[in-house]
Design a protein around this motif. Structure first.
Motif, mmCIF file in Angstrom:
data_model
loop_
_atom_site.group_PDB
_atom_site.id
_atom_site.type_symbol
_atom_site.label_atom_id
_atom_site.label_comp_id
_atom_site.label_asym_id
_atom_site.label_seq_id
_atom_site.Cartn_x
_atom_site.Cartn_y
_atom_site.Cartn_z
ATOM 1 N N GLY A 1 0.774 -1.237 0.000
ATOM 2 C CA GLY A 1 0.000 0.000 0.000
ATOM 3 C C GLY A 1 0.802 1.281 0.000
ATOM 4 N N GLY B 1 2.884 2.258 -2.246
ATOM 5 C CA GLY B 1 3.055 2.813 -3.601
ATOM 6 C C GLY B 1 4.216 2.191 -4.354
ATOM 7 N N LYS B 2 4.545 0.964 -3.992
ATOM 8 C CA LYS B 2 5.688 0.287 -4.601
ATOM 9 C C LYS B 2 5.449 0.017 -6.093
ATOM 10 C CE LYS B 2 6.383 -3.303 -2.459
ATOM 11 N NZ LYS B 2 6.559 -4.530 -1.746
ATOM 12 N N THR B 3 4.307 -0.582 -6.411
ATOM 13 C CA THR B 3 4.004 -0.905 -7.810
ATOM 14 C C THR B 3 3.950 0.360 -8.658
ATOM 15 O OG1 THR B 3 2.576 -2.606 -6.874
ATOM 16 C CG2 THR B 3 2.476 -2.296 -9.248
ATOM 17 N N THR B 4 3.274 1.357 -8.146
ATOM 18 C CA THR B 4 3.161 2.639 -8.851
ATOM 19 C C THR B 4 4.547 3.229 -9.111
ATOM 20 O OG1 THR B 4 1.097 3.008 -7.642
ATOM 21 C CG2 THR B 4 2.056 4.915 -8.751
ATOM 22 N N GLN C 1 -1.473 -6.177 -11.267
ATOM 23 C CA GLN C 1 -1.305 -4.726 -11.118
ATOM 24 C C GLN C 1 0.005 -4.250 -11.754
ATOM 25 O OE1 GLN C 1 -1.328 -3.441 -7.029
ATOM 26 N NE2 GLN C 1 -1.214 -1.304 -7.676
ATOM 27 N N LYS D 1 3.640 9.901 -2.094
ATOM 28 C CA LYS D 1 2.452 10.629 -1.608
ATOM 29 C C LYS D 1 2.790 11.917 -0.860
ATOM 30 C CE LYS D 1 0.411 6.019 -1.075
ATOM 31 N NZ LYS D 1 -0.490 5.141 -0.347
ATOM 32 N N ASP E 1 2.543 14.658 -2.064
ATOM 33 C CA ASP E 1 1.477 15.581 -2.455
ATOM 34 C C ASP E 1 0.293 15.503 -1.495
ATOM 35 O OD1 ASP E 1 1.407 12.923 -3.684
ATOM 36 O OD2 ASP E 1 -0.544 13.530 -4.477
ATOM 37 N N GLY F 1 7.483 10.796 -4.642
ATOM 38 C CA GLY F 1 6.258 10.666 -5.428
ATOM 39 C C GLY F 1 5.363 11.854 -5.137
ATOM 40 N N GLY G 1 2.302 12.357 -6.895
ATOM 41 C CA GLY G 1 0.983 12.148 -7.482
ATOM 42 C C GLY G 1 0.865 10.750 -8.041
ATOM 43 N N GLU G 2 -0.313 10.438 -8.601
ATOM 44 C CA GLU G 2 -0.575 9.073 -9.054
ATOM 45 C C GLU G 2 -0.235 8.847 -10.521
ATOM 46 O OE1 GLU G 2 -4.097 7.129 -6.809
ATOM 47 O OE2 GLU G 2 -4.758 9.162 -7.297
#
Ligand code: GDP
Length: 302
Positions: free
Chosen positions: A111, A113-116, A147, A255, A257, A280, A282-283
Motif C-alpha cells: 500500500g 506505492g511500490k508498484t506505482t 497490477q 504521496k 502531495d 512521489g 501524485g498518481e
C-alpha cells in the motif's frame, strides 16, 4: 514547477508558517525559536532532528550576529539542506551501471506505492532511452502480479512473472535470464510487502537477494525502500525495520502531495542516514521526481 505543485500542502503548512513567524517577530529571540520548534515538529521533522536543527540555528545566529528575523529564511534553508546532506554527502542519484545490466530491488510494505513507483521509474528510464524489464516478485498478495502488468502495459515494458504463490526467488532467476538474453539495461524487481509475518518476509527478501547476487556479481545495485509520507512516524519505524533486515541504499518517499508533513524527508535522512532518492508527487506516470535537497527546500519557500 512539479515540486511546487506537489508540495503545496507542505508549503502552506510549513513554509507559510515560517514566513508568518518571521513577519510577526522582528528580533530573533528565545520565543522565536520556540515557535519555530513547534512548526518543525508539526511538519514531522522529528524531535531528534528538530533539536539538532534548533541548536545549529542558534549557533549560526550567534556566529553571524543575526538580530533581524528577515535573515532567518535564508539561514533556515541553508541549515535544512546542510543537515539533509550530512557528513558523507551521499549521492541522491541512482547507481546505474555504465555497461551491462543494472538491477534495482524494491522493498516496502503493502500500500505504500511500490508498484506505482516501479511503473513511474520504468517510464522515466525508458524516456531516457534505456531498455527496461519488470520482475513480478510479489507472488503473495492477490492481484499484485496483474497490477504490475497493468503498469507494464501502460508504459510499454514487459513483465516477467510466474503464477501467484510461486517462489519469488525463482521469478527473479527467470527475470535475470530474460534480462541477460535480451541485453536489457535495467531490471526493476517488485517484492512482497506483507509485514504481518516479519520473519518470513525478511527471509524471503534475503533469498531473493542471494539469487540476484549469485547471478550478477555486484547486484542488486540499489535496494530502494518505498515509504508512504502520509504515514509520518510510522514510515520512520518501517525504515528502521527494513534497514535492520537488508542493505537499503535509498528511499522513495511517496504521496508527498498528500501530506503537509514533508519534514519527514529530513528526519529519515538525518536519523537513519539513508538518502531519499525519489519522491512521489501524485498518481500519474510522470509524478516521480529525483530528490534534490536544495531544490526541495528552496522550492518550499519559493
Ligand atoms: P503497493 O501496494 O505498495 O504496490 O502500492 P500501490 O502502488 O498499489 O499504491 C497504493 C495507492 O497509492 C494507489 O492508489 C496509488 O495510486 C497511490 N499512490 C502511489 N504513489 C503515490 C503518490 O506519489 N501520490 C499519490 N497521491 N498517490 C500515490
Amino acid at each position: 514547477e512539479k515540486f511546487k505543485q506537489g508540495l503545496a500542502k507542505t508549503r502552506s503548512s510549513f513554509a507559510e508558517r515560517v514566513n508568518d513567524l518571521i513577519a510577526r517577530y522582528r528580533k530573533v529571540d528565545e520565543e522565536f525559536f520556540e515557535e519555530l520548534e513547534e512548526i518543525l515538529i508539526a511538519a514531522d521533522v522529528g524531535v531528534t532532528t528538530v533539536m539538532e536543527l534548533i541548536d545549529e540555528l542558534k549557533m549560526e545566529v550567534k556566529r553571524r550576529n543575526i538580530q533581524d528575523t528577515k535573515e532567518m529564511q535564508e539561514v533556515i534553508s541553508e541549515k535544512l539542506v546542510e543537515i539533509y546532506r550530512g557528513d558523507d554527502n551521499e549521492p541522491t542519484v541512482l547507481n546505474m551501471q555504465e555497461n551491462g545490466l543494472t538491477v534495482i530491488l524494491f522493498v516496502g510494505v503493502n500500500g505504500v506505492g511500490k508498484t506505482t513507483t516501479i511503473g513511474k521509474l520504468a517510464h522515466k528510464l525508458k524516456s531516457e532511452g534505456k531498455s527496461v524489464l519488470l520482475a513480478a516478485g510479489d507472488t503473495f498478495r492477490a492481484g499484485a502480479i496483474e497490477q504490475l502488468e497493468v503498469w507494464g502495459e501502460r508504459v510499454g515494458v514487459e513483465v516477467i512473472k510466474q503464477s501467484a504463490g510461486s517462489d519469488p526467488a525463482a521469478v527473479m532467476y527467470d527475470a535475470i535470464q530474460a534480462a541477460k538474453a535480451r541485453n536489457v539495461d535495467v531490471l526493476l524487481c517488485d517484492t512482497a510487502g506483507r509485514l504481518q509475518n516479519k520473519v518470513n518476509l525478511m527471509k524471503e527478501l534475503e533469498k531473493v537477494k542471494r539469487v540476484i547476487e549469485r547471478e550478477i556479481p555486484g547486484a542488486p545495485h540499489e535496494v530502494l525502500l518505498v515509504l508512504d509520507a502520509t504515514t509520518g512516524q510510522n514510515a520512520m519505524s518501517q525504515a528502521k525495520t527494513f534497514k535492520e533486515a537488508t542493505n537499503v541504499t535509498g528511499i522513495v518517499l511517496t504521496k508527498l502531495d498528500g501530506t503537509a508533513k514533508g519534514g519527514i524527508v529530513l528526519a529519515i535522512r538525518n536519523e537513519l542516514n539513508i538518502p531519499v532518492k525519489f519522491v512521489g508527487l501524485g498518481e500519474k506516470v510522470d509524478d516521480l521526481q529525483e530528490f534534490d535537497p536544495e531544490q526541495y527546500v528552496y522550492g518550499l519557500f519559493a
